[in-house]
Scaffold this active site. Structure first.
Site, PDB file in Angstrom:
ATOM      1  N   GLY A  31      60.929 -10.466 -17.737  1.00  0.00           N
ATOM      2  CA  GLY A  31      61.414  -9.374 -18.571  1.00  0.00           C
ATOM      3  C   GLY A  31      62.172  -8.322 -17.792  1.00  0.00           C
ATOM      4  O   GLY A  31      62.556  -8.537 -16.647  1.00  0.00           O
ATOM      5  N   TYR A  32      62.382  -7.164 -18.450  1.00  0.00           N
ATOM      6  CA  TYR A  32      63.222  -6.100 -17.934  1.00  0.00           C
ATOM      7  C   TYR A  32      64.583  -6.690 -17.550  1.00  0.00           C
ATOM      8  O   TYR A  32      65.057  -6.563 -16.416  1.00  0.00           O
ATOM      9  CB  TYR A  32      62.563  -5.371 -16.757  1.00  0.00           C
ATOM     10  CG  TYR A  32      62.906  -3.891 -16.773  1.00  0.00           C
ATOM     11  CD1 TYR A  32      62.378  -3.063 -17.759  1.00  0.00           C
ATOM     12  CD2 TYR A  32      63.777  -3.345 -15.853  1.00  0.00           C
ATOM     13  CE1 TYR A  32      62.713  -1.723 -17.817  1.00  0.00           C
ATOM     14  CE2 TYR A  32      64.121  -2.009 -15.905  1.00  0.00           C
ATOM     15  CZ  TYR A  32      63.586  -1.202 -16.892  1.00  0.00           C
ATOM     16  OH  TYR A  32      63.923   0.125 -16.953  1.00  0.00           O
ATOM     17  N   HIS A  37      69.798 -11.975 -15.428  1.00  0.00           N
ATOM     18  CA  HIS A  37      69.125 -12.801 -16.439  1.00  0.00           C
ATOM     19  C   HIS A  37      70.123 -13.227 -17.520  1.00  0.00           C
ATOM     20  O   HIS A  37      70.093 -14.359 -17.992  1.00  0.00           O
ATOM     21  CB  HIS A  37      67.991 -12.028 -17.114  1.00  0.00           C
ATOM     22  CG  HIS A  37      66.899 -11.585 -16.190  1.00  0.00           C
ATOM     23  ND1 HIS A  37      66.707 -10.274 -15.841  1.00  0.00           N
ATOM     24  CD2 HIS A  37      65.946 -12.287 -15.541  1.00  0.00           C
ATOM     25  CE1 HIS A  37      65.668 -10.177 -15.029  1.00  0.00           C
ATOM     26  NE2 HIS A  37      65.189 -11.386 -14.825  1.00  0.00           N
ATOM     27  N   GLN A  61      51.050 -14.408  -9.867  1.00  0.00           N
ATOM     28  CA  GLN A  61      51.993 -14.453  -8.744  1.00  0.00           C
ATOM     29  C   GLN A  61      52.075 -13.127  -7.984  1.00  0.00           C
ATOM     30  O   GLN A  61      52.867 -12.989  -7.060  1.00  0.00           O
ATOM     31  CB  GLN A  61      53.374 -14.918  -9.201  1.00  0.00           C
ATOM     32  CG  GLN A  61      54.147 -13.940 -10.074  1.00  0.00           C
ATOM     33  CD  GLN A  61      55.410 -14.569 -10.635  1.00  0.00           C
ATOM     34  OE1 GLN A  61      55.375 -15.403 -11.540  1.00  0.00           O
ATOM     35  NE2 GLN A  61      56.557 -14.192 -10.102  1.00  0.00           N
ATOM     36  N   GLY A 147      67.546 -18.143 -11.006  1.00  0.00           N
ATOM     37  CA  GLY A 147      68.579 -17.470 -10.218  1.00  0.00           C
ATOM     38  C   GLY A 147      68.514 -17.855  -8.744  1.00  0.00           C
ATOM     39  O   GLY A 147      67.435 -18.067  -8.193  1.00  0.00           O
ATOM     40  N   GLU A 148      69.683 -17.899  -8.124  1.00  0.00           N
ATOM     41  CA  GLU A 148      69.743 -18.216  -6.689  1.00  0.00           C
ATOM     42  C   GLU A 148      69.338 -17.022  -5.825  1.00  0.00           C
ATOM     43  O   GLU A 148      69.204 -17.159  -4.620  1.00  0.00           O
ATOM     44  CB  GLU A 148      71.148 -18.700  -6.317  1.00  0.00           C
ATOM     45  CG  GLU A 148      71.422 -20.104  -6.836  1.00  0.00           C
ATOM     46  CD  GLU A 148      72.864 -20.554  -6.664  1.00  0.00           C
ATOM     47  OE1 GLU A 148      73.691 -19.766  -6.167  1.00  0.00           O
ATOM     48  OE2 GLU A 148      73.159 -21.708  -7.056  1.00  0.00           O
ATOM     49  N   LYS A 184      71.378  -7.753  -8.187  1.00  0.00           N
ATOM     50  CA  LYS A 184      70.643  -7.237  -9.350  1.00  0.00           C
ATOM     51  C   LYS A 184      69.188  -7.671  -9.253  1.00  0.00           C
ATOM     52  O   LYS A 184      68.892  -8.830  -8.935  1.00  0.00           O
ATOM     53  CB  LYS A 184      71.219  -7.832 -10.626  1.00  0.00           C
ATOM     54  CG  LYS A 184      72.650  -7.438 -10.884  1.00  0.00           C
ATOM     55  CD  LYS A 184      72.744  -6.411 -11.977  1.00  0.00           C
ATOM     56  CE  LYS A 184      74.201  -6.075 -12.233  1.00  0.00           C
ATOM     57  NZ  LYS A 184      74.363  -4.842 -12.980  1.00  0.00           N
TER      58      LYS A 184
HETATM   59  O1  PAF Z   1      61.663 -15.287 -11.151  1.00  0.00           O
HETATM   60  C1  PAF Z   1      60.822 -14.804 -11.946  1.00  0.00           C
HETATM   61  O2  PAF Z   1      61.114 -13.853 -12.684  1.00  0.00           O
HETATM   62  C2  PAF Z   1      59.417 -15.381 -11.985  1.00  0.00           C
HETATM   63  O3  PAF Z   1      58.986 -15.737 -10.728  1.00  0.00           O
HETATM   64  C3  PAF Z   1      59.274 -16.554 -12.961  1.00  0.00           C
HETATM   65  C4  PAF Z   1      60.110 -17.748 -12.547  1.00  0.00           C
HETATM   66  C5  PAF Z   1      59.682 -16.106 -14.355  1.00  0.00           C
HETATM   67  C6  PAF Z   1      57.807 -17.007 -13.026  1.00  0.00           C
HETATM   68  O4  PAF Z   1      56.981 -15.984 -13.441  1.00  0.00           O
END
Ligand code: PAF
Length: 278
Positions: A31-32, A37, A61, A147-148, A184
């Site tokens: 999010g955010y 994104h 995580q 994203g890379e 970003k």
């Molecule tokens: O890259 C992220 O935003 C997170 O690590 C992901 C892949 C959504 C997993 O929570």
């Protein structure tokens, strides 16, 4: 735009799409949402009939002293970005939906996760692999987009999909930068105006490293030295790592004689930012 919170609802929506023979792209996010994104969602919309964006700040995580509680959240803003970029559905589960009472199964990985961010964040990739696996099992998309900027995460997910025979195509999308070069990131919002200025040092370091490689330098030590020198000159910056690794295995290399990843992680004040080139 459909916004759903339960696994059952999202499965039903995807099930109906699949019955009609439509392809589905998944964009996992916390999010955010920002332009980075949006670029993933746009890419997914180009390559699939339907796009699901997951918005879930995944607790597993985050390490104990990390920013789980302060991680920025704004679902209304996310809905807008998602709609504009061509998303069809947002999956926004509560933590209890993803990790109900008694949850105790995790997906872990060796080798790739022991380097770079895995040194400072030893439990991070276990959480990422677990939640991404769950999202894959819930949505069962044809393709998933990452994203890379999070290059190690992308390599880890590619490896996981290969090792565990997950029938999903993983698509990596280029880093999106601010006009001045800063990559970003939702975490850029933590920066004070003074820190925001200082954060530009990451891009300066990346640009200098890239320049050296383009001019033919192959010795990792020389490239790392130049990149480190630039970072060290910024008083607000504290280096976590500056490394050059094999692009697939994430193991350090001494010479650029194969696909590589040059990656940095730097604290600007309390905010840890990452960037890379390859
Ligand atoms: O890259 C992220 O935003 C997170 O690590 C992901 C892949 C959504 C997993 O929570």
């Amino acid at each position: 735009m459909n916004i759903v919170e339960t696994i059952q609802e999202v499965r039903q929506i995807v099930g109906e799409w699949k019955k009609k023979g439509l392809t589905v792209g998944l964009v996992p996010t916390m999010g955010y949402l920002h332009e980075g994104h949006a670029s993933l969602i746009e890419q997914a919309a180009k390559q699939n009939d339907k796009v699901i964006v997951s918005v879930f700040v995944n607790p597993t995580q985050f390490g104990v002293n990390e920013d789980l509680d302060s991680y920025p959240r704004d679902l209304q803003h996310d809905v807008k970005i998602c709609e504009q970029a061509g998303g069809d559905c947002i999956f926004h589960p509560e933590p209890e939906e993803m990790y109900p009472q008694g949850f105790c199964s995790f997906v872990d990985m060796d080798v790739l996760t022991k380097e770079l961010c895995g040194i400072t964040r030893p439990t991070h990739f276990r959480g990422v692999c677990t939640v991404v696996n769950k999202l894959f099992n819930i949505v069962m998309p044809d393709r998933a987009y990452f994203g890379e900027k999070d290059a190690q995460q992308l390599a880890v997910i590619r490896r996981m999909v290969k090792d565990l025979n997950i029938p999903i195509e993983i698509i990596g999308c280029p880093i999106i930068r601010e006009p001045d070069g800063l990559a970003k990131s939702s975490r850029n919002t933590y920066l004070s105006p003074e820190e925001r200025k200082a954060a530009l040092v990451l891009y300066k370091s990346i640009s200098a490293g890239k320049q050296l490689v383009s001019s033919g330098e192959k010795r990792a030590e020389i490239i790392i030295q130049k990149m480190t020198e630039i970072l060290t000159a910024e008083p607000l910056a504290r280096i976590d790592y500056v490394k050059i690794v094999d692009a697939e295995t994430m193991q350090p290399i001494s010479e650029i004689d194969r696909p590589y990843l040059a990656a940095i992680a730097v604290y600007i004040g309390k905010t840890r930012l990452i960037d890379n080139f390859s």
